[in-house]
Design a protein around this motif. Structure first.
Motif, mmCIF file in Angstrom:
data_model
loop_
_atom_site.group_PDB
_atom_site.id
_atom_site.type_symbol
_atom_site.label_atom_id
_atom_site.label_comp_id
_atom_site.label_asym_id
_atom_site.label_seq_id
_atom_site.Cartn_x
_atom_site.Cartn_y
_atom_site.Cartn_z
ATOM 1 N N ALA A 110 0.830 -1.209 0.000
ATOM 2 C CA ALA A 110 0.000 0.000 0.000
ATOM 3 C C ALA A 110 0.863 1.258 0.000
ATOM 4 C CB ALA A 110 -0.946 0.000 1.197
ATOM 5 N N MET A 111 1.907 1.264 0.806
ATOM 6 C CA MET A 111 2.757 2.455 0.870
ATOM 7 C C MET A 111 3.536 2.662 -0.424
ATOM 8 S SD MET A 111 1.779 3.919 3.503
ATOM 9 C CE MET A 111 2.901 5.286 3.364
ATOM 10 N N LYS A 112 3.882 1.586 -1.097
ATOM 11 C CA LYS A 112 4.533 1.704 -2.403
ATOM 12 C C LYS A 112 3.588 2.388 -3.394
ATOM 13 C CE LYS A 112 6.805 -1.021 -5.997
ATOM 14 N NZ LYS A 112 7.141 -2.373 -6.454
ATOM 15 N N VAL A 113 2.326 1.985 -3.392
ATOM 16 C CA VAL A 113 1.334 2.606 -4.275
ATOM 17 C C VAL A 113 1.127 4.071 -3.903
ATOM 18 C CG1 VAL A 113 -1.126 2.596 -4.908
ATOM 19 C CG2 VAL A 113 0.177 0.455 -4.878
ATOM 20 N N VAL A 114 1.049 4.365 -2.607
ATOM 21 C CA VAL A 114 0.881 5.758 -2.168
ATOM 22 C C VAL A 114 2.067 6.594 -2.645
ATOM 23 C CG1 VAL A 114 0.791 7.292 -0.156
ATOM 24 C CG2 VAL A 114 -0.582 5.195 -0.192
ATOM 25 N N ASP A 115 3.285 6.089 -2.438
ATOM 26 C CA ASP A 115 4.478 6.828 -2.869
ATOM 27 C C ASP A 115 4.464 7.064 -4.379
ATOM 28 O OD1 ASP A 115 5.437 6.973 -0.272
ATOM 29 O OD2 ASP A 115 6.825 5.294 -0.511
ATOM 30 N N GLN A 116 4.100 6.049 -5.143
ATOM 31 C CA GLN A 116 4.044 6.201 -6.599
ATOM 32 C C GLN A 116 2.993 7.230 -7.007
ATOM 33 O OE1 GLN A 116 3.293 2.124 -7.710
ATOM 34 N NE2 GLN A 116 5.476 1.642 -7.917
ATOM 35 N N THR A 117 1.855 7.223 -6.333
ATOM 36 C CA THR A 117 0.784 8.165 -6.661
ATOM 37 C C THR A 117 1.199 9.591 -6.317
ATOM 38 O OG1 THR A 117 -0.834 6.407 -6.245
ATOM 39 C CG2 THR A 117 -1.678 8.664 -6.340
ATOM 40 N N VAL A 118 1.834 9.769 -5.160
ATOM 41 C CA VAL A 118 2.329 11.100 -4.780
ATOM 42 C C VAL A 118 3.371 11.580 -5.786
ATOM 43 C CG1 VAL A 118 3.678 12.375 -3.052
ATOM 44 C CG2 VAL A 118 1.814 10.883 -2.327
ATOM 45 N N ASN A 119 4.316 10.710 -6.125
ATOM 46 C CA ASN A 119 5.357 11.096 -7.078
ATOM 47 C C ASN A 119 4.775 11.453 -8.440
ATOM 48 O OD1 ASN A 119 7.452 10.858 -5.236
ATOM 49 N ND2 ASN A 119 7.783 8.702 -5.702
ATOM 50 N N SER A 120 3.762 10.734 -8.864
ATOM 51 C CA SER A 120 3.092 11.044 -10.121
ATOM 52 C C SER A 120 2.390 12.405 -10.041
ATOM 53 C CB SER A 120 2.084 9.947 -10.449
ATOM 54 O OG SER A 120 1.362 10.257 -11.607
ATOM 55 N N ALA A 121 1.781 12.681 -8.901
ATOM 56 C CA ALA A 121 1.044 13.942 -8.723
ATOM 57 C C ALA A 121 1.967 15.157 -8.769
ATOM 58 C CB ALA A 121 0.263 13.916 -7.411
ATOM 59 N N VAL A 122 3.184 15.007 -8.299
ATOM 60 C CA VAL A 122 4.089 16.170 -8.218
ATOM 61 C C VAL A 122 5.200 16.138 -9.270
ATOM 62 C CG1 VAL A 122 3.603 16.536 -5.771
ATOM 63 C CG2 VAL A 122 5.577 15.135 -6.446
ATOM 64 N N ARG A 123 5.082 15.222 -10.227
ATOM 65 C CA ARG A 123 6.122 15.150 -11.262
ATOM 66 C C ARG A 123 6.225 16.484 -12.002
ATOM 67 N NH1 ARG A 123 1.899 12.359 -13.558
ATOM 68 N NH2 ARG A 123 1.175 13.232 -15.531
ATOM 69 N N ASP A 124 7.413 16.814 -12.378
ATOM 70 C CA ASP A 124 7.711 18.037 -13.133
ATOM 71 C C ASP A 124 7.430 19.322 -12.344
ATOM 72 O OD1 ASP A 124 8.405 16.418 -15.322
ATOM 73 O OD2 ASP A 124 6.349 16.431 -16.081
ATOM 74 N N ILE A 125 7.314 19.232 -11.033
ATOM 75 C CA ILE A 125 7.144 20.421 -10.200
ATOM 76 C C ILE A 125 8.405 20.581 -9.371
ATOM 77 C CG2 ILE A 125 5.775 21.570 -8.425
ATOM 78 C CD1 ILE A 125 3.387 19.856 -9.311
ATOM 79 N N ASP A 126 8.973 21.753 -9.429
ATOM 80 C CA ASP A 126 10.210 22.043 -8.714
ATOM 81 C C ASP A 126 10.008 21.830 -7.211
ATOM 82 O OD1 ASP A 126 12.095 24.001 -7.222
ATOM 83 O OD2 ASP A 126 12.897 23.936 -9.261
ATOM 84 N N PRO A 127 10.938 21.160 -6.543
ATOM 85 C CA PRO A 127 10.810 20.926 -5.104
ATOM 86 C C PRO A 127 10.614 22.206 -4.289
ATOM 87 C CG PRO A 127 12.568 19.572 -5.975
ATOM 88 C CD PRO A 127 12.130 20.482 -7.091
ATOM 89 N N GLU A 128 11.195 23.309 -4.727
ATOM 90 C CA GLU A 128 11.000 24.579 -4.015
ATOM 91 C C GLU A 128 9.550 25.044 -4.113
ATOM 92 O OE1 GLU A 128 13.901 27.367 -5.447
ATOM 93 O OE2 GLU A 128 15.571 26.189 -4.656
ATOM 94 N N VAL A 129 8.924 24.807 -5.250
ATOM 95 C CA VAL A 129 7.512 25.165 -5.420
ATOM 96 C C VAL A 129 6.648 24.282 -4.528
ATOM 97 C CG1 VAL A 129 5.593 25.244 -7.063
ATOM 98 C CG2 VAL A 129 7.855 26.072 -7.747
ATOM 99 N N ILE A 130 6.970 22.993 -4.476
ATOM 100 C CA ILE A 130 6.221 22.077 -3.609
ATOM 101 C C ILE A 130 6.342 22.526 -2.155
ATOM 102 C CG2 ILE A 130 6.095 19.705 -2.739
ATOM 103 C CD1 ILE A 130 6.987 18.830 -5.586
ATOM 104 N N GLN A 131 7.534 22.922 -1.748
ATOM 105 C CA GLN A 131 7.738 23.403 -0.375
ATOM 106 C C GLN A 131 6.913 24.656 -0.113
ATOM 107 O OE1 GLN A 131 9.640 21.857 2.068
ATOM 108 N NE2 GLN A 131 8.681 23.323 3.431
ATOM 109 N N LEU A 132 6.859 25.562 -1.080
ATOM 110 C CA LEU A 132 6.070 26.786 -0.939
ATOM 111 C C LEU A 132 4.580 26.463 -0.805
ATOM 112 C CD1 LEU A 132 5.878 29.890 -0.938
ATOM 113 C CD2 LEU A 132 5.752 29.769 -3.438
ATOM 114 N N VAL A 133 4.095 25.546 -1.622
ATOM 115 C CA VAL A 133 2.685 25.141 -1.549
ATOM 116 C C VAL A 133 2.396 24.505 -0.196
ATOM 117 C CG1 VAL A 133 0.954 23.555 -2.500
ATOM 118 C CG2 VAL A 133 2.393 24.909 -4.038
#
Length: 148
Positions: A110-133
């Protein structure tokens, strides 16, 4: 307040459009990977994977749900053989919730699927932008919680 967003856009953002899309994607990925869990069940199990043997109140607090919702979710998890209630040895008025072996066995997949889904959701978004959000949503949450 001047903003580049319309009230409708802000409402959609804050009221759950993104969480709804994420939850739908997560449920689809659970199904695609043969994991028979709802997002609600997963949220309870995720707490138990970290704090096995906690009270229903802890589960309610950690998942931002009311006690009747938690009771129903635990009833279903028990029915599915994923968790069980046990009386608290120190306070018999309380039940503590424990994972069964079957409930524990779901964690890795389950956690593998959650991690994959999160990574898919934030793909191509700069980590600094994710931190700001993230920081922005924490501030919004804190603003709303202090109004109580």
């Amino acid at each position: 307040m001047e903003t580049i967003f319309t009230t409708e856009n802000l409402y959609n953002l804050l009221s759950g459009r993104i969480p709804s899309a994420f939850n739908r994607a997560l449920l689809n990925q659970f199904k695609a990977n043969g994991i028979n869990l709802t997002k609600e069940q997963w949220s309870i199990l995720a707490v138990l994977w970290k704090k096995d043997g906690c009270s229903q109140q802890v589960l309610a607090d950690e998942t931002y749900r009311d006690k009747p919702s938690i009771t129903r979710l635990i009833d279903h998890l028990e029915k599915e053989g994923l968790a069980e209630r046990r009386p608290d040895k120190k306070d018999r008025r309380l039940n503590l919730i424990f994972l069964t072996e079957q409930g524990r066995s779901l964690e890795e997949g389950a956690m593998k699927v959650v991690d994959q889904t999160v990574n898919s959701a934030v793909r191509d978004i700069d980590p600094e932008v994710i931190q700001l959000v993230r920081d922005t949503f924490i501030r919004i949450y804190n603003n709303l919680e202090t109004k109580k």
